[in-house]
Motif scaffolding. Structure first.
Motif: not given
Length: 648
Positions: A493-499, A511-520, A527-530, A538-541
């Motif tokens: 439920r949000g990029i802020d919660r991943i770290p 073993h953790i990977a993540a997919i995130v949206d890219v927004q302005a 970068e914090h998640v990466r 980290l895969l950005t869409l």
């Protein structure tokens, strides 16, 4: 050729199952004694791999509530009614033989009742067959004219009325009579029957014995009294490239033993690709002379033994001493491998309570085997009451099976009317016992997002999860890899919660990977998640869309997503989203949809970007008909491929 639907009537506890559709892999879910086995056994009799099992027997098969021994079994309704569809390969072969357009309808039915005869309802075009025959005989235009119309009666009339019968016309008539002695429909139907898949039936009784007296088995074969276990053993011999006769008459041990060693290795590799419970086992098949001290009949002649060698404990045990789950799994793979060699890919596989004795993780291995090795080539129908044998990604292929009793009040008394076994596509059956396995598998899938797995894929929202699951299935249907089954998808439920998530579970060696949206404005967050993840995890869409900003909906593509939104909210006419992206519209299609809904009439609901994902998942495979599907699938396959590449 595909089986489209089945209806079973007047067979044991099934008075009328009602017609139910068949998919690539169809799961019949129901409690014990609901009639699941009866459904499979009735269908099996349509065209079984063992001819002796094709007969409907009134004394054992006709419902006892209806059976009258002194009266004939009624011809209608038939015990089995099946609907089929010819595929492109079938049509090409049949039209090459009988002529283009000879089959007027590509769907047809096959029924079978207690007279044990198959009846076909197949529409054919006599004219197409005659036209094909005329072309084959190379008649001139004048000869064609004298030959009359394009059916047998017209040809006969033309030949009868002609003052002079030409050799070509007579040859046409003679050839037609020879090729179609019982008419075009009968000839085409016979050819179609040859292409109908053979049914294979497997249950818990078809297991390989750990020790076999070859002499005793040879006697049973001579007397035509082979058991189901004998059949599985013969399948093992066939894997070794030999037969019972060759074994029984063989005088050389070394040559055959080398074959057995090769087959032992082959079976070991085949079994332990899908048996994850214990990877330290080897299969050892032996053929040697009997020992006089062993109990009869294993104290004389040739004895075939299957042993399991445990490398970790440096000990071996008889196959019979292994767990019932391992024995079943081993026997099934051997049996199926041999029948595959016999019948090729023209099969429909019926599995009765497969893996009933398997641990939950082993049942997951069996489901993986079904999806990876069987689904691409065969239709599979299986029964279960285990939640671990239900594919959570394909719940719409489940069919509920219930022994239905209708209750009604008559004169202040409650009267029960037995309706027998019914099959339904409604996975939300009212019977709590029937839907219990379906509820449990949903519970399990939900808890998988609460208690993470060893390989955890983090996504920002539920819609990401649904799109990944749906497109993974479409990729598999296209014969390409789907998302690796080991990934446990967790919505945070949000990029802020991943770290924070990664930090919380870092000590569990996940073993953790993540997919995130890219927004302005999200560059710093990304970068914090990466930095919190392993390299390249980290895969950005934006990498899958060619856009500076991107959500997973942009990976689907505007054409596909706009059509999905219109369908989800039933937008029509001027309310539909524009076919072309308006000037000045937001780059991200979700934002464009939100802006579009903002100008719709007040009666329209607010836009919720999770609802199109839910709609696509509910629509099932039919969603592939939406415009832009192929492009969307291509981009999602790239994303899935990159995720799978991260697996060890």
């Amino acid at each position: 050729m595909r089986l489209l639907s089945v209806r079973i009537q007047d067979f044991r506890c099934v008075e009328d199952s009602t017609e139910f559709p068949i998919t690539d892999v169809t799961c019949l879910v129901g409690k014990n004694e609901s009639g699941k086995t009866a459904l499979l056994k009735a269908l099996y009799k349509l065209k079984p791999d063992v001819e002796s099992k094709a007969q409907f027997e009134p004394a054992s098969d006709y419902p006892k509530r209806k059976w009258r021994p002194d009266q004939p079994i009624p011809a209608n309704p038939p015990a089995v009614t099946t609907k089929w569809k010819l595929d492109a390969s079938d049509l090409a072969t049949l039209e090459k033989q009988f002529g283009a357009g000879v089959i007027a309808d590509h769907t047809f039915t096959i029924t079978k009742g207690y007279d044990n005869k198959n009846y076909y309802a197949l529409k054919t075009d006599d004219g197409a067959a005659v036209k094909h025959l005329i072309a084959e005989l190379k008649l001139s235009e004048e000869e064609k004219a004298v030959s009359g119309g394009l059916d047998l009666k017209s040809i006969q009339n033309a030949v009868a009325e002609a003052k002079e019968i030409g050799a070509s016309q007579q040859k046409l008539l003679d050839t037609f009579k020879q090729r179609y002695p019982n008419g075009v429909n009968a000839a085409v139907t016979q050819a179609v029957y040859q292409r109908v898949p053979t049914f294979l039936y497997f249950d818990s009784y078809l297991t390989l014995p750990g020790i076999v007296s070859v002499d005793t088995l040879a006697n049973r074969k001579t007397q035509n009294k082979l058991t189901d276990q004998d059949q599985v053993f013969l399948a093992v011999l066939a894997l070794a490239g030999t037969s019972l006769d060759k074994v029984h008459g063989s005088g050389t041990y070394e040559e055959f033993n080398s074959k057995l060693r090769a087959v032992s290795n082959q079976v070991t590799d085949m079994i332990f690709r899908y048996w994850s419970q214990n990877k330290h086992l080897d299969v050892d098949m032996r053929l040697d002379a009997a020992r006089s001290g062993d109990p009869a009949p294993f104290n004389s002649g040739w004895i075939f033994r299957t042993r399991i060698d445990n490398r970790r404990h440096r000990a071996d045990t008889s196959f019979d001493d292994r767990s019932s789950g391992f024995v079943w799994f081993f026997s099934f793979l051997v049996w199926f491998n041999q029948l595959q060699q016999t019948y090729g890919n023209n099969l429909i596989i019926l599995l009765d309570e497969p893996g009933l004795s398997l641990h939950a993780r082993a049942q997951a291995d069996l489901l993986r085997y079904i999806n990876e090795q069987l689904r691409p080539y065969y239709q599979v129908i299986y029964t279960t009451h285990s939640p671990f044998m239900i594919n959570a990604d394909d719940l719409l292929s489940a069919r509920t099976v219930e022994d239905v009793v209708k209750k009604e009040k008559q004169k202040d008394q409650e009267v029960e009317h037995l309706l027998g076994t019914k099959v339904s596509t409604d996975v939300l059956s009212t019977d709590p016992d029937t839907v219990s396995p379906l509820q449990r598998v949903l519970d399990y899938e939900i808890t998988q997002t609460l208690f993470v797995g060893k390989h955890t894929l983090l996504v920002e929202g539920p819609s990401d999860l649904l799109y990944l699951k749906w497109f993974s299935r479409q990729s598999q249907k296209a014969g390409k890899p789907g998302l690796d089954y080991r990934w446990v998808i967790c919505s945070v439920r949000g990029i802020d919660r991943i770290p924070g998530f990664v930090s919380l579970f870092r000590g569990n060696n996940l073993h953790i990977a993540a997919i995130v949206d890219v927004q302005a404005g999200h560059k710093q967050k990304i970068e914090h998640v990466r930095k919190s993840l392993e390299d390249k995890h980290l895969l950005t869409l934006d990498n899958y869309t060619g856009q500076a900003e991107a959500d997973i909906e942009d990976v689907l593509g505007r054409d596909f997503y706009v059509a999905l939104v219109d369908e989800t909210y039933d937008l029509r006419g001027k309310e539909q989203m524009p076919a072309a992206k308006p000037a000045g519209a937001p780059e991200r299609v979700v934002k464009e949809a939100q802006a579009h809904f903002a100008i719709l009439p007040p009666r329209r609901p607010e836009f919720n970007h999770e609802q199109p994902a839910e709609r696509l998942f509910q629509r099932g495979d039919d969603g592939a008909k939406l415009p832009g599907f192929n492009e969307a699938l291509g981009r999602m396959e790239k994303l899935i491929g990159d995720l799978n590449a991260l697996m060890p």
